[in-house]
Design a protein around this motif. Structure first.
Motif, mmCIF file in Angstrom:
data_model
loop_
_atom_site.group_PDB
_atom_site.id
_atom_site.type_symbol
_atom_site.label_atom_id
_atom_site.label_comp_id
_atom_site.label_asym_id
_atom_site.label_seq_id
_atom_site.Cartn_x
_atom_site.Cartn_y
_atom_site.Cartn_z
ATOM 1 N N ARG A 215 29.411 49.131 38.939
ATOM 2 C CA ARG A 215 28.773 50.067 39.869
ATOM 3 C C ARG A 215 28.488 49.318 41.168
ATOM 4 N NH1 ARG A 215 24.753 52.519 35.220
ATOM 5 N NH2 ARG A 215 26.370 53.694 34.105
ATOM 6 N N ARG A 216 29.366 49.507 42.125
ATOM 7 C CA ARG A 216 29.327 48.696 43.346
ATOM 8 C C ARG A 216 28.238 49.143 44.304
ATOM 9 N NH1 ARG A 216 33.935 45.558 43.301
ATOM 10 N NH2 ARG A 216 35.600 46.318 41.932
ATOM 11 N N GLN A 217 27.538 48.143 44.831
ATOM 12 C CA GLN A 217 26.525 48.316 45.860
ATOM 13 C C GLN A 217 26.627 47.113 46.796
ATOM 14 O OE1 GLN A 217 22.568 48.883 44.221
ATOM 15 N NE2 GLN A 217 23.443 49.686 42.310
ATOM 16 N N ASP A 256 28.626 44.904 41.635
ATOM 17 C CA ASP A 256 27.551 45.353 40.752
ATOM 18 C C ASP A 256 26.477 44.263 40.749
ATOM 19 O OD1 ASP A 256 25.916 45.802 38.427
ATOM 20 O OD2 ASP A 256 27.471 47.147 37.657
ATOM 21 N N PRO A 257 25.308 44.509 41.364
ATOM 22 C CA PRO A 257 24.317 43.443 41.502
ATOM 23 C C PRO A 257 23.828 42.876 40.174
ATOM 24 C CG PRO A 257 23.404 45.589 42.149
ATOM 25 C CD PRO A 257 24.867 45.778 41.976
ATOM 26 N N ASP A 258 23.655 43.725 39.161
ATOM 27 C CA ASP A 258 23.182 43.238 37.860
ATOM 28 C C ASP A 258 24.207 42.317 37.216
ATOM 29 O OD1 ASP A 258 20.831 44.659 38.104
ATOM 30 O OD2 ASP A 258 21.597 46.426 37.044
ATOM 31 N N GLY A 338 35.102 37.991 32.082
ATOM 32 C CA GLY A 338 35.343 39.434 31.981
ATOM 33 C C GLY A 338 34.714 40.199 33.129
ATOM 34 N N ILE A 339 33.488 39.809 33.528
ATOM 35 C CA ILE A 339 32.805 40.492 34.625
ATOM 36 C C ILE A 339 33.537 40.253 35.949
ATOM 37 C CG2 ILE A 339 30.708 40.488 36.026
ATOM 38 C CD1 ILE A 339 29.129 39.977 33.441
ATOM 39 N N VAL A 340 33.904 38.993 36.208
ATOM 40 C CA VAL A 340 34.602 38.674 37.460
ATOM 41 C C VAL A 340 35.921 39.436 37.540
ATOM 42 C CG1 VAL A 340 35.758 36.839 38.734
ATOM 43 C CG2 VAL A 340 33.510 36.424 37.739
ATOM 44 N N GLU A 341 36.670 39.459 36.455
ATOM 45 C CA GLU A 341 37.964 40.151 36.463
ATOM 46 C C GLU A 341 37.785 41.659 36.564
ATOM 47 O OE1 GLU A 341 40.024 38.672 33.037
ATOM 48 O OE2 GLU A 341 40.670 36.834 34.076
ATOM 49 N N PHE A 361 34.299 31.169 41.498
ATOM 50 C CA PHE A 361 34.784 32.543 41.347
ATOM 51 C C PHE A 361 34.892 33.202 42.708
ATOM 52 C CE2 PHE A 361 30.174 33.120 41.026
ATOM 53 C CZ PHE A 361 29.925 34.304 41.712
ATOM 54 N N THR A 362 35.911 34.036 42.840
ATOM 55 C CA THR A 362 36.214 34.710 44.099
ATOM 56 C C THR A 362 36.246 36.206 43.859
ATOM 57 O OG1 THR A 362 37.541 32.817 44.816
ATOM 58 C CG2 THR A 362 37.847 34.877 46.004
ATOM 59 N N LEU A 363 35.531 36.938 44.702
ATOM 60 C CA LEU A 363 35.455 38.398 44.571
ATOM 61 C C LEU A 363 36.042 39.062 45.806
ATOM 62 C CD1 LEU A 363 31.768 38.737 43.292
ATOM 63 C CD2 LEU A 363 33.849 38.789 41.910
ATOM 64 N N PRO A 364 36.768 40.148 45.624
ATOM 65 C CA PRO A 364 37.213 40.912 46.791
ATOM 66 C C PRO A 364 36.028 41.620 47.428
ATOM 67 C CG PRO A 364 37.778 42.073 44.775
ATOM 68 C CD PRO A 364 37.214 40.748 44.350
#
Length: 372
Positions: A215-217, A256-258, A338-341, A361-364
Motif C-alpha cells: 500500500r504505497r504512500q 508501504d511505510p510499515d 520478499g518485501i523489497v521484491e 536494497f534499491t526501490l523504484p
C-alpha cells in the motif's frame, strides 16, 4: 522422415498434431513428454524426458513404450502390465498422477492420457507426462522445517506464559508487587514474541503465494531510519554506534511505510546483533531497478564486524539462515527480500568497506501516474 529421426529444431517429426502443431517445441516444455502411437511405439521423447530418465531421445524413439519407459510402482510391479493402456477398458481416458520408479529406484511423478479417435474405440495415442520429484521433495522438506521451527519457537514462550499465569493464579497472595510485576512483564514480552512469530508466518505465506500487498504512500526514508536509530539509543546503545549519511536531493519515494520499517528493522537488528563497530546507513538516489523509470532510492546498511563468509553469501536470503550467532527464527532476511521484491526492488549482500556485512536494497520511485 521415419520414426526415430529428429527435425532441425530438435523435435520428433511424429510430435506433429501435439504441442508442435501450435508452435510449441516439446523440448521447451518443463516436464517430460513421451508419446506412443497406436502400436505402442514411442514417437515423441522430449529433452526433459531424456533428462529425467537418463535415456537419450534417439534411443527411445521407435522403441516399445514399456521398454523405453520401464516404470514400476512402489511395490515393484510393472506399471504398464498393471494399467494395460491398449487392451484395458475402452472407457478409460487417463491415469491420474502417481509416484512411480525408474530403473535404479529413482522416483518420478507420472500421469498418462489415452487418446481415442472414437469414444470407445482403440487407443490412438498414449501421452505420458513425467515430473521429477526432487523439487516437490525440497518444498516438502522446507515446509517440514518451517513447522518444526515454528513448533520450537512457540514452545518456549507459551511454556513461560502458561507457567507464570498458573503460578500467579494459584499463589497470588504469596508474591510481592515487584515479583508480580516481573512475572507479568515476562508474560507480556513472551506474548509479543508469539505475535511477531505469527506475523512472520503470515508474511511468508503471502510472499510464497504472491499475495503480499503493498500500500504505497509517500515515505521519508531518512526520517524512518532516524526513528530506528533513536529507538536503539533510547534502549541504551551509544549514539556514535550509528552513522546516517543522506545524499540530497532524494527522489520522492512511494512505498508501504510499515513494510519499509520492517525491512529497516531487520537489517539494522542484524548489523547490531551480528556486526561490530559503527553501523553505517547510506541513503542515495540511484537508477531505478524497474524498467521504464529513471530514478530510485538505494539504502545501504554496513557494519565493521567479521562479515559473512563467502560460502554463505548465497544462503543469506533463504529460510532459517541465522549466521554465525544463534537466535531468532532465521526468517527475517527471507521476508526482507520478499518485501523489497514486492515493491519492484532488488536487494544484495556483500562485504562492506570496513570488512563487515553490507546489505543494499534499491526501490523504484513508483510515483502514482497523476504525479508523473
Amino acid at each position: 522422415m521415419s520414426v526415430g529421426t529428429r527435425s532441425a529444431h530438435g523435435v520428433s517429426e511424429a510430435c506433429a498434431g501435439g504441442p508442435a502443431e501450435y508452435g510449441i517445441d516439446p523440448d521447451q516444455l518443463p516436464d517430460g513428454l513421451v508419446v506412443a502411437d497406436e502400436q505402442g511405439r514411442v514417437i515423441c521423447f522430449n529433452a526433459a524426458a531424456a533428462r529425467i530418465t537418463s535415456l537419450p531421445a534417439e534411443e527411445a524413439l521407435g522403441q516399445r513404450l514399456e521398454k523405453a519407459l520401464p516404470l514400476e510402482d512402489l511395490e515393484g510391479r510393472r506399471w504398464w502390465q498393471l494399467t494395460d493402456p491398449y487392451g484395458g477398458l475402452a472407457i478409460r481416458r487417463r491415469q491420474p498422477e502417481r509416484n512411480l520408479l525408474l530403473p535404479g529406484g529413482r522416483e518420478v511423478l507420472v500421469c498418462a492420457q489415452y487418446v481415442r479417435t472414437e469414444p470407445t474405440g482403440p487407443v490412438h495415442r498414449v501421452v505420458v507426462s513425467l515430473r521429477d520429484t526432487e523439487a516437490r521433495r525440497r518444498t516438502e522438506r522446507s515446509h517440514a522445517e518451517l513447522i518444526a521451527t515454528v513448533a520450537h519457537e512457540l514452545r518456549s514462550p507459551l511454556t513461560s506464559v502458561k507457567g507464570f499465569t498458573a503460578t500467579l493464579l494459584a499463589k497470588w497472595e504469596r508474591f510481592t508487587d515487584d515479583q508480580k510485576r516481573l512475572m507479568l512483564e515476562t508474560v507480556d514480552a513472551d506474548a509479543d514474541r508469539v505475535t511477531r512469530l505469527i506475523a512472520e508466518l503470515l508474511d511468508i505465506s503471502r510472499i510464497d503465494s504472491g499475495r503480499l500487498e503493498v500500500r504505497r504512500q509517500p515515505v521519508d526514508i531518512g526520517a524512518a531510519v532516524g526513528r530506528h536509530i533513536q529507538a536503539y539509543v533510547a534502549a541504551g546503545l551509544p549514539a556514535d554506534r550509528f552513522l546516517l549519511r543522506l545524499e540530497q536531493p532524494l527522489p520522492a519515494l512511494w512505498a508501504d511505510p510499515d513494510k519499509i520499517d520492517q525491512v529497516l528493522s531487520n537489517l539494522l537488528e542484524n548489523a547490531v546483533r551480528h556486526g561490530e563497530g559503527t553501523v553505517t546507513i547510506d541513503i542515495t538516489p540511484t537508477a531505478s531497478p524497474r524498467e521504464g523509470e529513471d530514478t530510485g532510492t538505494s539504502v545501504t546498511v554496513s557494519d565493521e564486524g567479521p562479515g559473512i563468509p563467502e560460502e554463505s553469501m548465497n544462503r543469506v536470503f533463504t529460510r532459517f539462515w541465522r549466521g554465525s550467532k544463534r537466535g531468532g527464527t532465521g526468517l527475517g532476511l527471507y521476508i526482507v527480500k520478499g518485501i523489497v521484491e514486492a515493491h519492484g526492488g532488488t536487494i544484495t549482500v556483500g562485504r562492506g568497506p570496513q570488512g563487515g556485512a553490507e546489505f543494499r536494497f534499491t526501490l523504484p520511485v513508483s510515483a502514482p501516474a497523476y504525479l508523473t
